[in-house]
Enzyme design. Sequence first.
Site, PDB file in Angstrom:
ATOM      1  N   ASN A  52       0.099   8.095  -5.426  1.00  0.00           N
ATOM      2  CA  ASN A  52       0.684   7.815  -4.393  1.00  0.00           C
ATOM      3  C   ASN A  52       2.266   7.128  -4.647  1.00  0.00           C
ATOM      4  O   ASN A  52       2.734   7.043  -5.537  1.00  0.00           O
ATOM      5  CB  ASN A  52       0.541   5.980  -3.797  1.00  0.00           C
ATOM      6  CG  ASN A  52       0.773   4.804  -3.795  1.00  0.00           C
ATOM      7  OD1 ASN A  52       2.266   4.071  -3.389  1.00  0.00           O
ATOM      8  ND2 ASN A  52       0.669   3.779  -5.196  1.00  0.00           N
TER       9      ASN A  52
ATOM     10  N   ASN B  16       4.911  -8.467  -7.784  1.00  0.00           N
ATOM     11  CA  ASN B  16       5.839  -6.677  -7.813  1.00  0.00           C
ATOM     12  C   ASN B  16       6.572  -6.656  -8.528  1.00  0.00           C
ATOM     13  O   ASN B  16       7.363  -6.875  -7.854  1.00  0.00           O
ATOM     14  CB  ASN B  16       4.438  -5.995  -6.942  1.00  0.00           C
ATOM     15  CG  ASN B  16       4.422  -5.168  -6.833  1.00  0.00           C
ATOM     16  OD1 ASN B  16       4.658  -4.425  -8.130  1.00  0.00           O
ATOM     17  ND2 ASN B  16       4.261  -4.214  -6.246  1.00  0.00           N
TER      18      ASN B  16
ATOM     19  N   MET C 205       3.898   5.052  -1.917  1.00  0.00           N
ATOM     20  CA  MET C 205       4.354   4.763  -0.034  1.00  0.00           C
ATOM     21  C   MET C 205       5.587   3.832  -0.174  1.00  0.00           C
ATOM     22  O   MET C 205       5.989   3.452   0.957  1.00  0.00           O
ATOM     23  CB  MET C 205       3.310   3.693  -0.227  1.00  0.00           C
ATOM     24  CG  MET C 205       1.462   4.589  -0.650  1.00  0.00           C
ATOM     25  SD  MET C 205       1.327   5.498   1.090  1.00  0.00           S
ATOM     26  CE  MET C 205       1.001   5.002   2.587  1.00  0.00           C
TER      27      MET C 205
ATOM     28  N   SER D  20      -8.881   2.845  -6.043  1.00  0.00           N
ATOM     29  CA  SER D  20      -8.998   4.008  -6.328  1.00  0.00           C
ATOM     30  C   SER D  20     -10.823   4.051  -6.483  1.00  0.00           C
ATOM     31  O   SER D  20     -11.073   5.257  -6.572  1.00  0.00           O
ATOM     32  CB  SER D  20      -8.700   4.893  -7.900  1.00  0.00           C
ATOM     33  OG  SER D  20      -6.564   4.801  -7.283  1.00  0.00           O
TER      34      SER D  20
ATOM     35  N   LYS E 134       2.899  -9.148 -11.605  1.00  0.00           N
ATOM     36  CA  LYS E 134       2.358  -7.445 -12.546  1.00  0.00           C
ATOM     37  C   LYS E 134       2.740  -6.638 -12.996  1.00  0.00           C
ATOM     38  O   LYS E 134       4.556  -6.339 -12.657  1.00  0.00           O
ATOM     39  CB  LYS E 134       1.984  -7.064 -10.702  1.00  0.00           C
ATOM     40  CG  LYS E 134       1.059  -5.903 -10.295  1.00  0.00           C
ATOM     41  CD  LYS E 134       0.678  -5.049  -9.345  1.00  0.00           C
ATOM     42  CE  LYS E 134      -0.088  -4.351  -9.728  1.00  0.00           C
ATOM     43  NZ  LYS E 134      -1.451  -4.263  -8.438  1.00  0.00           N
TER      44      LYS E 134
ATOM     45  N   ASN F 203      -0.023  -1.938 -12.848  1.00  0.00           N
ATOM     46  CA  ASN F 203       0.066  -1.526 -11.947  1.00  0.00           C
ATOM     47  C   ASN F 203       0.054  -0.169 -12.359  1.00  0.00           C
ATOM     48  O   ASN F 203      -0.399   0.682 -13.165  1.00  0.00           O
ATOM     49  CB  ASN F 203       1.319  -1.281 -11.917  1.00  0.00           C
ATOM     50  CG  ASN F 203       2.139  -1.512 -10.157  1.00  0.00           C
ATOM     51  OD1 ASN F 203       1.446  -0.246  -9.316  1.00  0.00           O
ATOM     52  ND2 ASN F 203       2.400  -2.000  -9.609  1.00  0.00           N
TER      53      ASN F 203
ATOM     54  N   GLY G 138      -8.655   2.217 -13.395  1.00  0.00           N
ATOM     55  CA  GLY G 138      -9.048   3.141 -12.834  1.00  0.00           C
ATOM     56  C   GLY G 138     -10.363   2.193 -13.631  1.00  0.00           C
ATOM     57  O   GLY G 138     -11.244   3.178 -14.905  1.00  0.00           O
TER      58      GLY G 138
ATOM     59  N   THR H 170       9.854   1.584  -5.211  1.00  0.00           N
ATOM     60  CA  THR H 170      11.389   0.761  -5.006  1.00  0.00           C
ATOM     61  C   THR H 170      12.043   1.427  -5.806  1.00  0.00           C
ATOM     62  O   THR H 170      12.050   0.883  -7.272  1.00  0.00           O
ATOM     63  CB  THR H 170      10.348   0.207  -4.798  1.00  0.00           C
ATOM     64  OG1 THR H 170      10.092  -0.610  -3.648  1.00  0.00           O
ATOM     65  CG2 THR H 170      12.206  -0.810  -3.863  1.00  0.00           C
TER      66      THR H 170
ATOM     67  N   GLY I 248      -2.525  -2.814  -2.016  1.00  0.00           N
ATOM     68  CA  GLY I 248      -1.703  -1.422  -1.276  1.00  0.00           C
ATOM     69  C   GLY I 248      -3.264  -1.409  -0.828  1.00  0.00           C
ATOM     70  O   GLY I 248      -2.137  -0.593   0.057  1.00  0.00           O
ATOM     71  N   MET I 249      -4.204  -1.893  -0.644  1.00  0.00           N
ATOM     72  CA  MET I 249      -5.179  -1.393   0.424  1.00  0.00           C
ATOM     73  C   MET I 249      -5.315  -1.970   1.539  1.00  0.00           C
ATOM     74  O   MET I 249      -5.645  -0.946   2.742  1.00  0.00           O
ATOM     75  CB  MET I 249      -7.028  -1.761  -0.234  1.00  0.00           C
ATOM     76  CG  MET I 249      -8.099  -1.092   0.777  1.00  0.00           C
ATOM     77  SD  MET I 249      -8.335   0.406   0.494  1.00  0.00           S
ATOM     78  CE  MET I 249      -8.849   0.173  -1.364  1.00  0.00           C
ATOM     79  N   ASP I 250      -5.110  -3.224   1.493  1.00  0.00           N
ATOM     80  CA  ASP I 250      -4.476  -3.728   3.134  1.00  0.00           C
ATOM     81  C   ASP I 250      -3.081  -4.406   2.487  1.00  0.00           C
ATOM     82  O   ASP I 250      -3.486  -5.747   2.490  1.00  0.00           O
ATOM     83  CB  ASP I 250      -5.935  -4.652   3.573  1.00  0.00           C
ATOM     84  CG  ASP I 250      -6.650  -5.540   4.552  1.00  0.00           C
ATOM     85  OD1 ASP I 250      -4.788  -4.755   5.325  1.00  0.00           O
ATOM     86  OD2 ASP I 250      -6.866  -5.778   5.247  1.00  0.00           O
ATOM     87  N   LYS I 251      -2.026  -3.996   3.389  1.00  0.00           N
ATOM     88  CA  LYS I 251      -0.337  -4.413   2.871  1.00  0.00           C
ATOM     89  C   LYS I 251      -0.774  -5.493   4.287  1.00  0.00           C
ATOM     90  O   LYS I 251       0.451  -6.477   3.651  1.00  0.00           O
ATOM     91  CB  LYS I 251       0.122  -3.072   3.338  1.00  0.00           C
ATOM     92  CG  LYS I 251      -0.033  -2.326   2.108  1.00  0.00           C
ATOM     93  CD  LYS I 251       1.320  -0.675   2.362  1.00  0.00           C
ATOM     94  CE  LYS I 251       0.797  -0.351   1.173  1.00  0.00           C
ATOM     95  NZ  LYS I 251       2.013  -0.503   0.303  1.00  0.00           N
TER      96      LYS I 251
END
Length: 342
Positions: free
Chosen positions: A116, A178, A118, A316, A212, A241, A294, A184, A68-71
Site C-alpha cells: 500500500n 505513527n 495510501m 493482511s 509504532k 509497520n 505477517g 509520507t 489502516g483498515m478503518d481509518k
Amino acid sequence: MNLFRNAVRPVLFRLGGGDAETAHEWTLHRLASMPPAAREVMRRRYAFSAPVEAFGVRFPNRVGLAAGMDKNGVALPAWPALGFGFVEVGTVTAKAQPGNDRPRLFRLRDSEAIINRMGFNNAGAAALAERLRELGPIGVPLGVSLGKSKVTPLDEAVGDYLQSYRLLHPYADYIAVNVSSPNTPGLRTLQDRDFLTTLLRELGGDVPVLVKIAPDLTEPAVAELLEVCLEHGAAGLIATNTTLARDGLAPGDQHLATEAGGLSGRPLTERSRAVVEFVHRETGGRLPIVGVGGIMSADDAARLLDAGATLVQLYSGFIYKGPDLVRAVAQGARPARAHAAR
C-alpha cells in the site's frame, strides 16, 4: 476457514475488476450498515473472551484490528462483533487529506501480501473526533493512530501531532504515534531521538501513548529509540509497520515488487517476530509490545507472543483469512503462552 476462502473472498477479490481499494471500501460500507441483530449473530460466532491487561487497559482478548483498515472509524460497531478484542482507527492527521493517487493498494495473492501507498488518506482529526463523540463506547478498547499531515513541514510536526492528540485523546483508550509509515515523505526521520523526545514530552498525559516503529530500522537504531521511549514515558511499542523490503515474494508476484509503498503480510512474518524479540530482550520486558506484521495463522500469533508481545494486531491476515482467523488467534493466545502484561 473454508467458507470465507472458498465463497466470500473470491467475490471480494473480483470487485472493481480486482481493484483492492474498491473491495476495501465496499466491505467497510457493508460492515457500517450491518444491523444490530446481524452483529449479534456474528458476535456469537466469533467473539472469544480471554481478558488481559496491558499499559493500564483491560482487553477482552489479545487480538486487535490494526490501523489502516478503518481509518475514519466508519464501521466501529462491527469489529468487536467479528471477534476483535480492541480496535485501532486511523492513521488520522490533523488536516483532512486525500492521500496518494490511485491505484495505491495491491494484493500479492501468491505471497499472501499487500503493498500500500495510501498516504494517510483520511477525513481529518476533527471529523473523527465528532464521529467518536456521537458513537460513544464500542465495547472494546479503542486506539487512535496519529500521523503527520503531508502539508505540514517536518519542523512543525510536533504541533501537528499535538493538534490531533488534543481533539482525539478524550475518546481513546490509547494513542499510537505513527512515525514509521513509508508513504509520507520524511516521516520515518521522526523516529530519531530528538524528535521523539520532544513529541513524547508534549503528548504526556492520562492516556497511554504507544510508538509504532518500522521493521527496517537497524538494531542500534531500535535500541536508541527504546531508550527514548523508556526515558520519556511511552506506555508501549507497536512492532511493526510495513516494510520497504521486497524479500520473500512468490515468483508470481515479482511483477509487483517495483510498486512503491509498504509491504505487509506473509513476507513480514519473521522480521516482525525478530523485532519483537529484540525489543523484549533490550528492554527486559519493561515496555509492553503490540506485535503486528505477517500474522496469517494462530501459530504466527503464538510465536509473536512467545517472542515477547503482550497483544497482537491483524491487517493482511484478516483480508486473506477472514474473521475465522480472529477467533483462532484469540483462542490460541493463551496467557500461559503469552508474555506477561506489564
